[in-house]
Scaffold this motif. Structure first.
Motif, mmCIF file in Angstrom:
data_model
loop_
_atom_site.group_PDB
_atom_site.id
_atom_site.type_symbol
_atom_site.label_atom_id
_atom_site.label_comp_id
_atom_site.label_asym_id
_atom_site.label_seq_id
_atom_site.Cartn_x
_atom_site.Cartn_y
_atom_site.Cartn_z
ATOM 1 N N LEU A 562 -3.290 26.112 53.644
ATOM 2 C CA LEU A 562 -2.914 26.465 55.005
ATOM 3 C C LEU A 562 -2.666 27.959 55.115
ATOM 4 O O LEU A 562 -2.047 28.561 54.241
ATOM 5 C CB LEU A 562 -1.648 25.709 55.417
ATOM 6 C CG LEU A 562 -1.705 24.179 55.266
ATOM 7 C CD1 LEU A 562 -0.316 23.578 55.403
ATOM 8 C CD2 LEU A 562 -2.644 23.560 56.293
ATOM 9 N N LEU A 563 -3.143 28.531 56.211
ATOM 10 C CA LEU A 563 -2.918 29.949 56.495
ATOM 11 C C LEU A 563 -2.173 30.065 57.813
ATOM 12 O O LEU A 563 -2.616 29.532 58.836
ATOM 13 C CB LEU A 563 -4.259 30.691 56.587
ATOM 14 C CG LEU A 563 -4.180 32.203 56.835
ATOM 15 C CD1 LEU A 563 -3.553 32.913 55.645
ATOM 16 C CD2 LEU A 563 -5.565 32.773 57.139
ATOM 17 N N TYR A 564 -1.029 30.755 57.776
ATOM 18 C CA TYR A 564 -0.226 30.946 58.988
ATOM 19 C C TYR A 564 -0.122 32.432 59.282
ATOM 20 O O TYR A 564 0.168 33.237 58.391
ATOM 21 C CB TYR A 564 1.180 30.361 58.791
ATOM 22 C CG TYR A 564 2.140 30.686 59.910
ATOM 23 C CD1 TYR A 564 1.933 30.186 61.194
ATOM 24 C CD2 TYR A 564 3.243 31.504 59.685
ATOM 25 C CE1 TYR A 564 2.806 30.482 62.224
ATOM 26 C CE2 TYR A 564 4.122 31.806 60.710
ATOM 27 C CZ TYR A 564 3.900 31.300 61.980
ATOM 28 O OH TYR A 564 4.763 31.609 62.990
ATOM 29 N N ARG A 565 -0.377 32.803 60.540
ATOM 30 C CA ARG A 565 -0.307 34.200 60.958
ATOM 31 C C ARG A 565 0.836 34.368 61.954
ATOM 32 O O ARG A 565 0.925 33.641 62.941
ATOM 33 C CB ARG A 565 -1.619 34.635 61.613
ATOM 34 C CG ARG A 565 -2.827 34.591 60.683
ATOM 35 C CD ARG A 565 -4.083 35.102 61.397
ATOM 36 N NE ARG A 565 -5.243 35.110 60.528
ATOM 37 C CZ ARG A 565 -6.072 34.077 60.374
ATOM 38 N NH1 ARG A 565 -5.854 32.955 61.055
ATOM 39 N NH2 ARG A 565 -7.117 34.164 59.563
ATOM 40 N N SER A 566 1.686 35.333 61.670
ATOM 41 C CA SER A 566 2.751 35.698 62.605
ATOM 42 C C SER A 566 2.722 37.207 62.765
ATOM 43 O O SER A 566 3.089 37.948 61.838
ATOM 44 C CB SER A 566 4.117 35.249 62.072
ATOM 45 O OG SER A 566 5.150 35.660 62.940
ATOM 46 N N GLY A 567 2.258 37.648 63.910
ATOM 47 C CA GLY A 567 2.079 39.083 64.098
ATOM 48 C C GLY A 567 1.052 39.613 63.119
ATOM 49 O O GLY A 567 -0.086 39.134 63.046
ATOM 50 N N ASN A 570 0.461 37.522 57.192
ATOM 51 C CA ASN A 570 -0.228 36.284 56.850
ATOM 52 C C ASN A 570 0.497 35.570 55.714
ATOM 53 O O ASN A 570 0.892 36.202 54.717
ATOM 54 C CB ASN A 570 -1.670 36.561 56.408
ATOM 55 C CG ASN A 570 -2.550 36.986 57.567
ATOM 56 O OD1 ASN A 570 -2.161 36.897 58.728
ATOM 57 N ND2 ASN A 570 -3.745 37.466 57.254
ATOM 58 N N PHE A 571 0.667 34.254 55.865
ATOM 59 C CA PHE A 571 1.304 33.422 54.847
ATOM 60 C C PHE A 571 0.285 32.389 54.370
ATOM 61 O O PHE A 571 -0.366 31.737 55.193
ATOM 62 C CB PHE A 571 2.522 32.692 55.424
ATOM 63 C CG PHE A 571 3.637 33.603 55.856
ATOM 64 C CD1 PHE A 571 4.716 33.829 55.026
ATOM 65 C CD2 PHE A 571 3.605 34.224 57.106
ATOM 66 C CE1 PHE A 571 5.754 34.650 55.425
ATOM 67 C CE2 PHE A 571 4.638 35.053 57.504
ATOM 68 C CZ PHE A 571 5.706 35.274 56.665
ATOM 69 N N ALA A 594 -3.680 37.540 52.170
ATOM 70 C CA ALA A 594 -2.345 37.008 52.475
ATOM 71 C C ALA A 594 -1.289 38.017 52.077
ATOM 72 O O ALA A 594 -1.356 38.598 50.990
ATOM 73 C CB ALA A 594 -2.105 35.690 51.749
ATOM 74 N N ASP A 595 -0.327 38.238 52.953
ATOM 75 C CA ASP A 595 0.788 39.120 52.615
ATOM 76 C C ASP A 595 1.788 38.408 51.706
ATOM 77 O O ASP A 595 2.303 38.992 50.749
ATOM 78 C CB ASP A 595 1.485 39.587 53.897
ATOM 79 C CG ASP A 595 0.559 40.402 54.782
ATOM 80 O OD1 ASP A 595 0.305 41.562 54.448
ATOM 81 O OD2 ASP A 595 0.072 39.851 55.787
ATOM 82 N N ILE A 596 2.061 37.139 52.028
ATOM 83 C CA ILE A 596 2.991 36.340 51.215
ATOM 84 C C ILE A 596 2.280 35.036 50.861
ATOM 85 O O ILE A 596 1.807 34.316 51.741
ATOM 86 C CB ILE A 596 4.302 36.058 51.967
ATOM 87 C CG1 ILE A 596 5.009 37.379 52.305
ATOM 88 C CG2 ILE A 596 5.220 35.162 51.129
ATOM 89 C CD1 ILE A 596 6.286 37.216 53.097
ATOM 90 N N MET A 597 2.208 34.747 49.581
ATOM 91 C CA MET A 597 1.484 33.565 49.103
ATOM 92 C C MET A 597 2.409 32.692 48.273
ATOM 93 O O MET A 597 3.091 33.184 47.372
ATOM 94 C CB MET A 597 0.287 33.995 48.255
ATOM 95 C CG MET A 597 -0.565 32.820 47.760
ATOM 96 S SD MET A 597 -1.809 33.303 46.546
ATOM 97 C CE MET A 597 -0.803 33.402 45.080
#
Length: 679
Positions: A562-567, A570-571, A594-597
């Protein structure tokens, strides 16, 4: 922790057995310090032998000694502080336990006190054999012991906001004193002699009653009042006695006043002292009102039936519960009748707790609690009650809005032990997503080994959601079938409304998943199986599904990615995906970043392929693994890979819960709760 050999003295009423776990409070013979102990019972025969013990023991133990752990998730119950309130700061994980070959001789005082601990243990066992719930009510009300089987009834009482029914132990002492006075008066004993007898009986009852803080508070107040009447030049008033006992409590164990039971005991006793000239229904109303701020601060939930039940509970306790308990305890022929009455009462509590009316309020800031208690106290003495009540209502609405309308997105990685569980909630709590639930693996557990306990899905995940004022999960993503990822979802669904479950296609047909679904409160129609080609019945998913590509069996290689984007952040969440399928994801999505994985498979070497880490280029890796887990997670090979590509990492086993708050005005703010460090 260090491995120690200890000689411990254990009273027979200071241990409990739950399944294959022996939990006890012992005193070190060497330095007289108390210590909390845990021992895993090795056989059913050993369990039976331990259950039959009714005398003090001096035991030789070996095990790891260390401080009791602080909570590692935000708003988790602080067991460390609770035990500090009992002046216990260390624990021992016992690996060997046997009776001491030559136990040291006990002093006269210890021998004298041991007599009453033996009596209490025998009473516990006797009441356990009585018809239930009569025996359980007697245990709780008279000797301060709660059976594991009584937990369900206590949970119902707690949901109704009637915690003080069993924490305000002054009621029990009041009835005990009244009963002793009545009996002695019938045989012609003078009031002066009765008072002297009570001064000796009350401390003994404190031991037999379990020495809880509320009980000790009540006994001390009664004892000081009687002593001042008999021997003192200065007769103490109720408020003077209350203040003196509070000061003694603060001197002996200041940490204890942080417990909800202590706060309710002292606060509601103060209300009783101030309300002696008022009608009982009005006193019940005031007591119910004063419990609300403290209960909200500790449990985050309020039941609208608390106030009307608070008005009724005084007469119910005075004229029904306590008399029935006393009659059932003393007169054996009436036990079945008394038990039937308490069954009806328990059914009433159960019915009441299931009524609509539970409000998930959340955890109010401490300033609101102090403000509300101040307003309620002001209502006791000020004439302009309407203005004060208006301020109370308005501030309550403000606190509710403060909790339920957060201004930022949040991504939280729970410290769930050896498992995975992550939370995503968007601004104003418009959407709430949970990725996996954690769950405890069991290995060939026999019936005698099964423990009655709440899952960490309830104690950690539900507890945190309630503290945030959250009562529903819009989508629960279960990455694959493993218990440490999905085992808690039935228990979580009992307290949180799960609207939809997303699983990798094929997993929905597994027998293990169907069994869990039947145990949950989620309808089968709410389950949606997906591949990376998102099913059309799941519109506008905030999380992009990158894997699986085809039908599988819910195994590691079939995990949801799963990839989640907030602003601009990317997670990435990879479940337990293996290396081979990580590379397939890269082939499908060559521009994936991804910024945080969250690293796959708890940092195992079967995941986090170097090519995958090199291309995704995470700025931070999150590893979810349990402390001292049997699998050796995280594996050193994975840590070498992260260091090679200069990826810093956080580990839930070390850093506790990890929370990321996302703001449009600045960079993400990251907080860990293992050591309460803020980065």
């Amino acid at each position: 922790m260090t491995v120690n050999r200890e000689l411990l003295f254990i009273e027979p009423d200071e241990y409990t057995i739950n399944g294959d776990l022996l939990k006890f409070t012992g005193q070190r013979v060497s330095n007289k310090q108390k210590i909390l102990g845990y021992y895993r019972i090795r056989s059913e025969q050993e369990k039976a032998a331990l259950q039959g013990i009714q005398h003090p023991l001096t035991v030789q133990v070996a095990g790891k000694v260390g401080p009791i752990n602080a909570p590692t998730n935000q708003n988790e119950f602080n067991f460390q502080r609770y035990m500090l309130g009992k002046n216990i700061s260390n624990e021992i994980q016992v690996t060997q336990l046997r009776s001491a070959a030559s136990p040291p001789k006990l002093g006269l005082l210890r021998q004298f006190l041991a007599i009453f601990h033996v009596i209490r243990k025998k009473m516990i066992d006797h009441f356990e054999r009585m018809p239930q719930p009569l025996g359980w009510f007697i245990q709780v009300l008279l000797i301060g012991y709660q059976s594991e089987q009584f937990q369900e009834q206590m949970d119902q009482i707690n949901r109704l906001g009637l915690l003080y029914l069993f924490t305000l132990s002054g009621m029990h002492v009041f009835y005990l004193v009244a009963m002793i006075r009545f009996l002695l008066r019938q045989v012609g004993t003078t009031k002066e002699t009765t008072d002297l007898l009570l001064l000796g009986i009350l401390p003994i009852y404190g031991i037999i009653g379990g020495s809880s803080l509320g009980l000790v508070r009540s006994i001390l107040m009664t004892w000081l009042h009687l002593a001042s009447q008999r021997f003192g030049q200065w007769h103490l008033t109720g408020i003077e006695t209350w203040s003196l006992v509070l000061l003694m409590n603060l001197f002996y164990s200041p940490v204890a006043v942080f417990s909800l039971g202590a706060q309710l005991s002292y606060l509601l006793t103060l209300i009783l002292i101030l309300s002696r000239q008022k009608k009982q229904w009005l006193t019940g109303l005031q007591m119910g009102a004063f419990t609300i701020p403290l209960v909200l601060r500790q449990t985050f939930v309020w039941n609208i039936w608390t106030i009307p039940l608070s008005i009724l509970i005084g007469p119910i306790f005075d004229w029904l519960i306590f008399p029935v308990v006393i009659v059932g305890m003393i007169f054996v022929p009436f036990q079945l009748v008394c038990n039937g009455v308490l069954k009806i009462l328990a059914a009433f509590f159960s019915w009441s707790s299931d009524l609509p009316g539970t409000i998930i309020f959340g955890k109010p800031p401490a300033i609101f609690i102090l403000f509300w208690l101040g307003l309620l106290l002001a209502c006791q003495v000020k004439p302009k009650k309407l203005l004060l009540l208006s301020c109370l209502l308005l501030s309550g609405v403000c606190a509710y809005g403060w909790i339920h309308l957060p201004l930022n997105d949040e991504v939280t990685y729970f410290d769930i032990g050896q498992g995975d569980c992550s939370l995503i909630k968007t601004r104003f709590d418009r959407q709430v997503y949970l990725i996996d639930t954690g769950g405890k693996l069991s290995f060939n557990t026999e019936k005698w080994q099964v423990r009655n306990s709440r899952t960490n899905g309830e104690t950690v995940v539900v507890n945190y959601l309630h503290s945030q004022g959250i009562s529903r999960i819009d989508r629960l993503y279960l990455t694959h079938q493993d218990t440490d990822h999905v085992g808690n979802f039935p228990s979580i669904s009992q307290s949180i409304n799960v609207k939809q479950i997303i699983v990798p296609v094929g997993m929905e047909q597994l027998a293990s998943f169907q069994r869990r679904l039947q145990l949950s409160r989620v309808k089968p129609s709410a389950v949606v199986a997906v591949t990376n080609q998102v099913h059309e019945t799941v519109p506008s998913l905030a999380l992009q599904i990158l894997h699986p590509f085809e039908r599988g069996q819910g195994k590691n290689e079939d995990s949801l990615v799963l990839l989640y984007r907030s602003g601009k952040t990317n997670f990435l969440f990879t479940g337990d995906l293996d290396r081979a399928n990580e590379l397939k994801v890269l082939e499908k999505y060559p521009n994936l970043r991804a910024d945080i994985m969250k690293t796959g498979h708890h940092g195992s070497k079967t995941a986090s392929d170097p090519k995958f880490i090199q291309q995704v280029q995470p700025k931070l890796a999150i590893i979810s693994a349990g402390r001292n887990n049997r699998y050796g997670h995280p594996n050193e090979e994975t840590l070498v890979t992260l260091r090679k590509y200069r990826v810093p990492f956080l580990l839930t086993a070390r850093d506790g819960m990890i929370k990321v708050i996302l703001s449009k005005q600045g960079p993400p703010k990251l907080t860990t709760y293992g050591q309460m460090n803020i980065y």
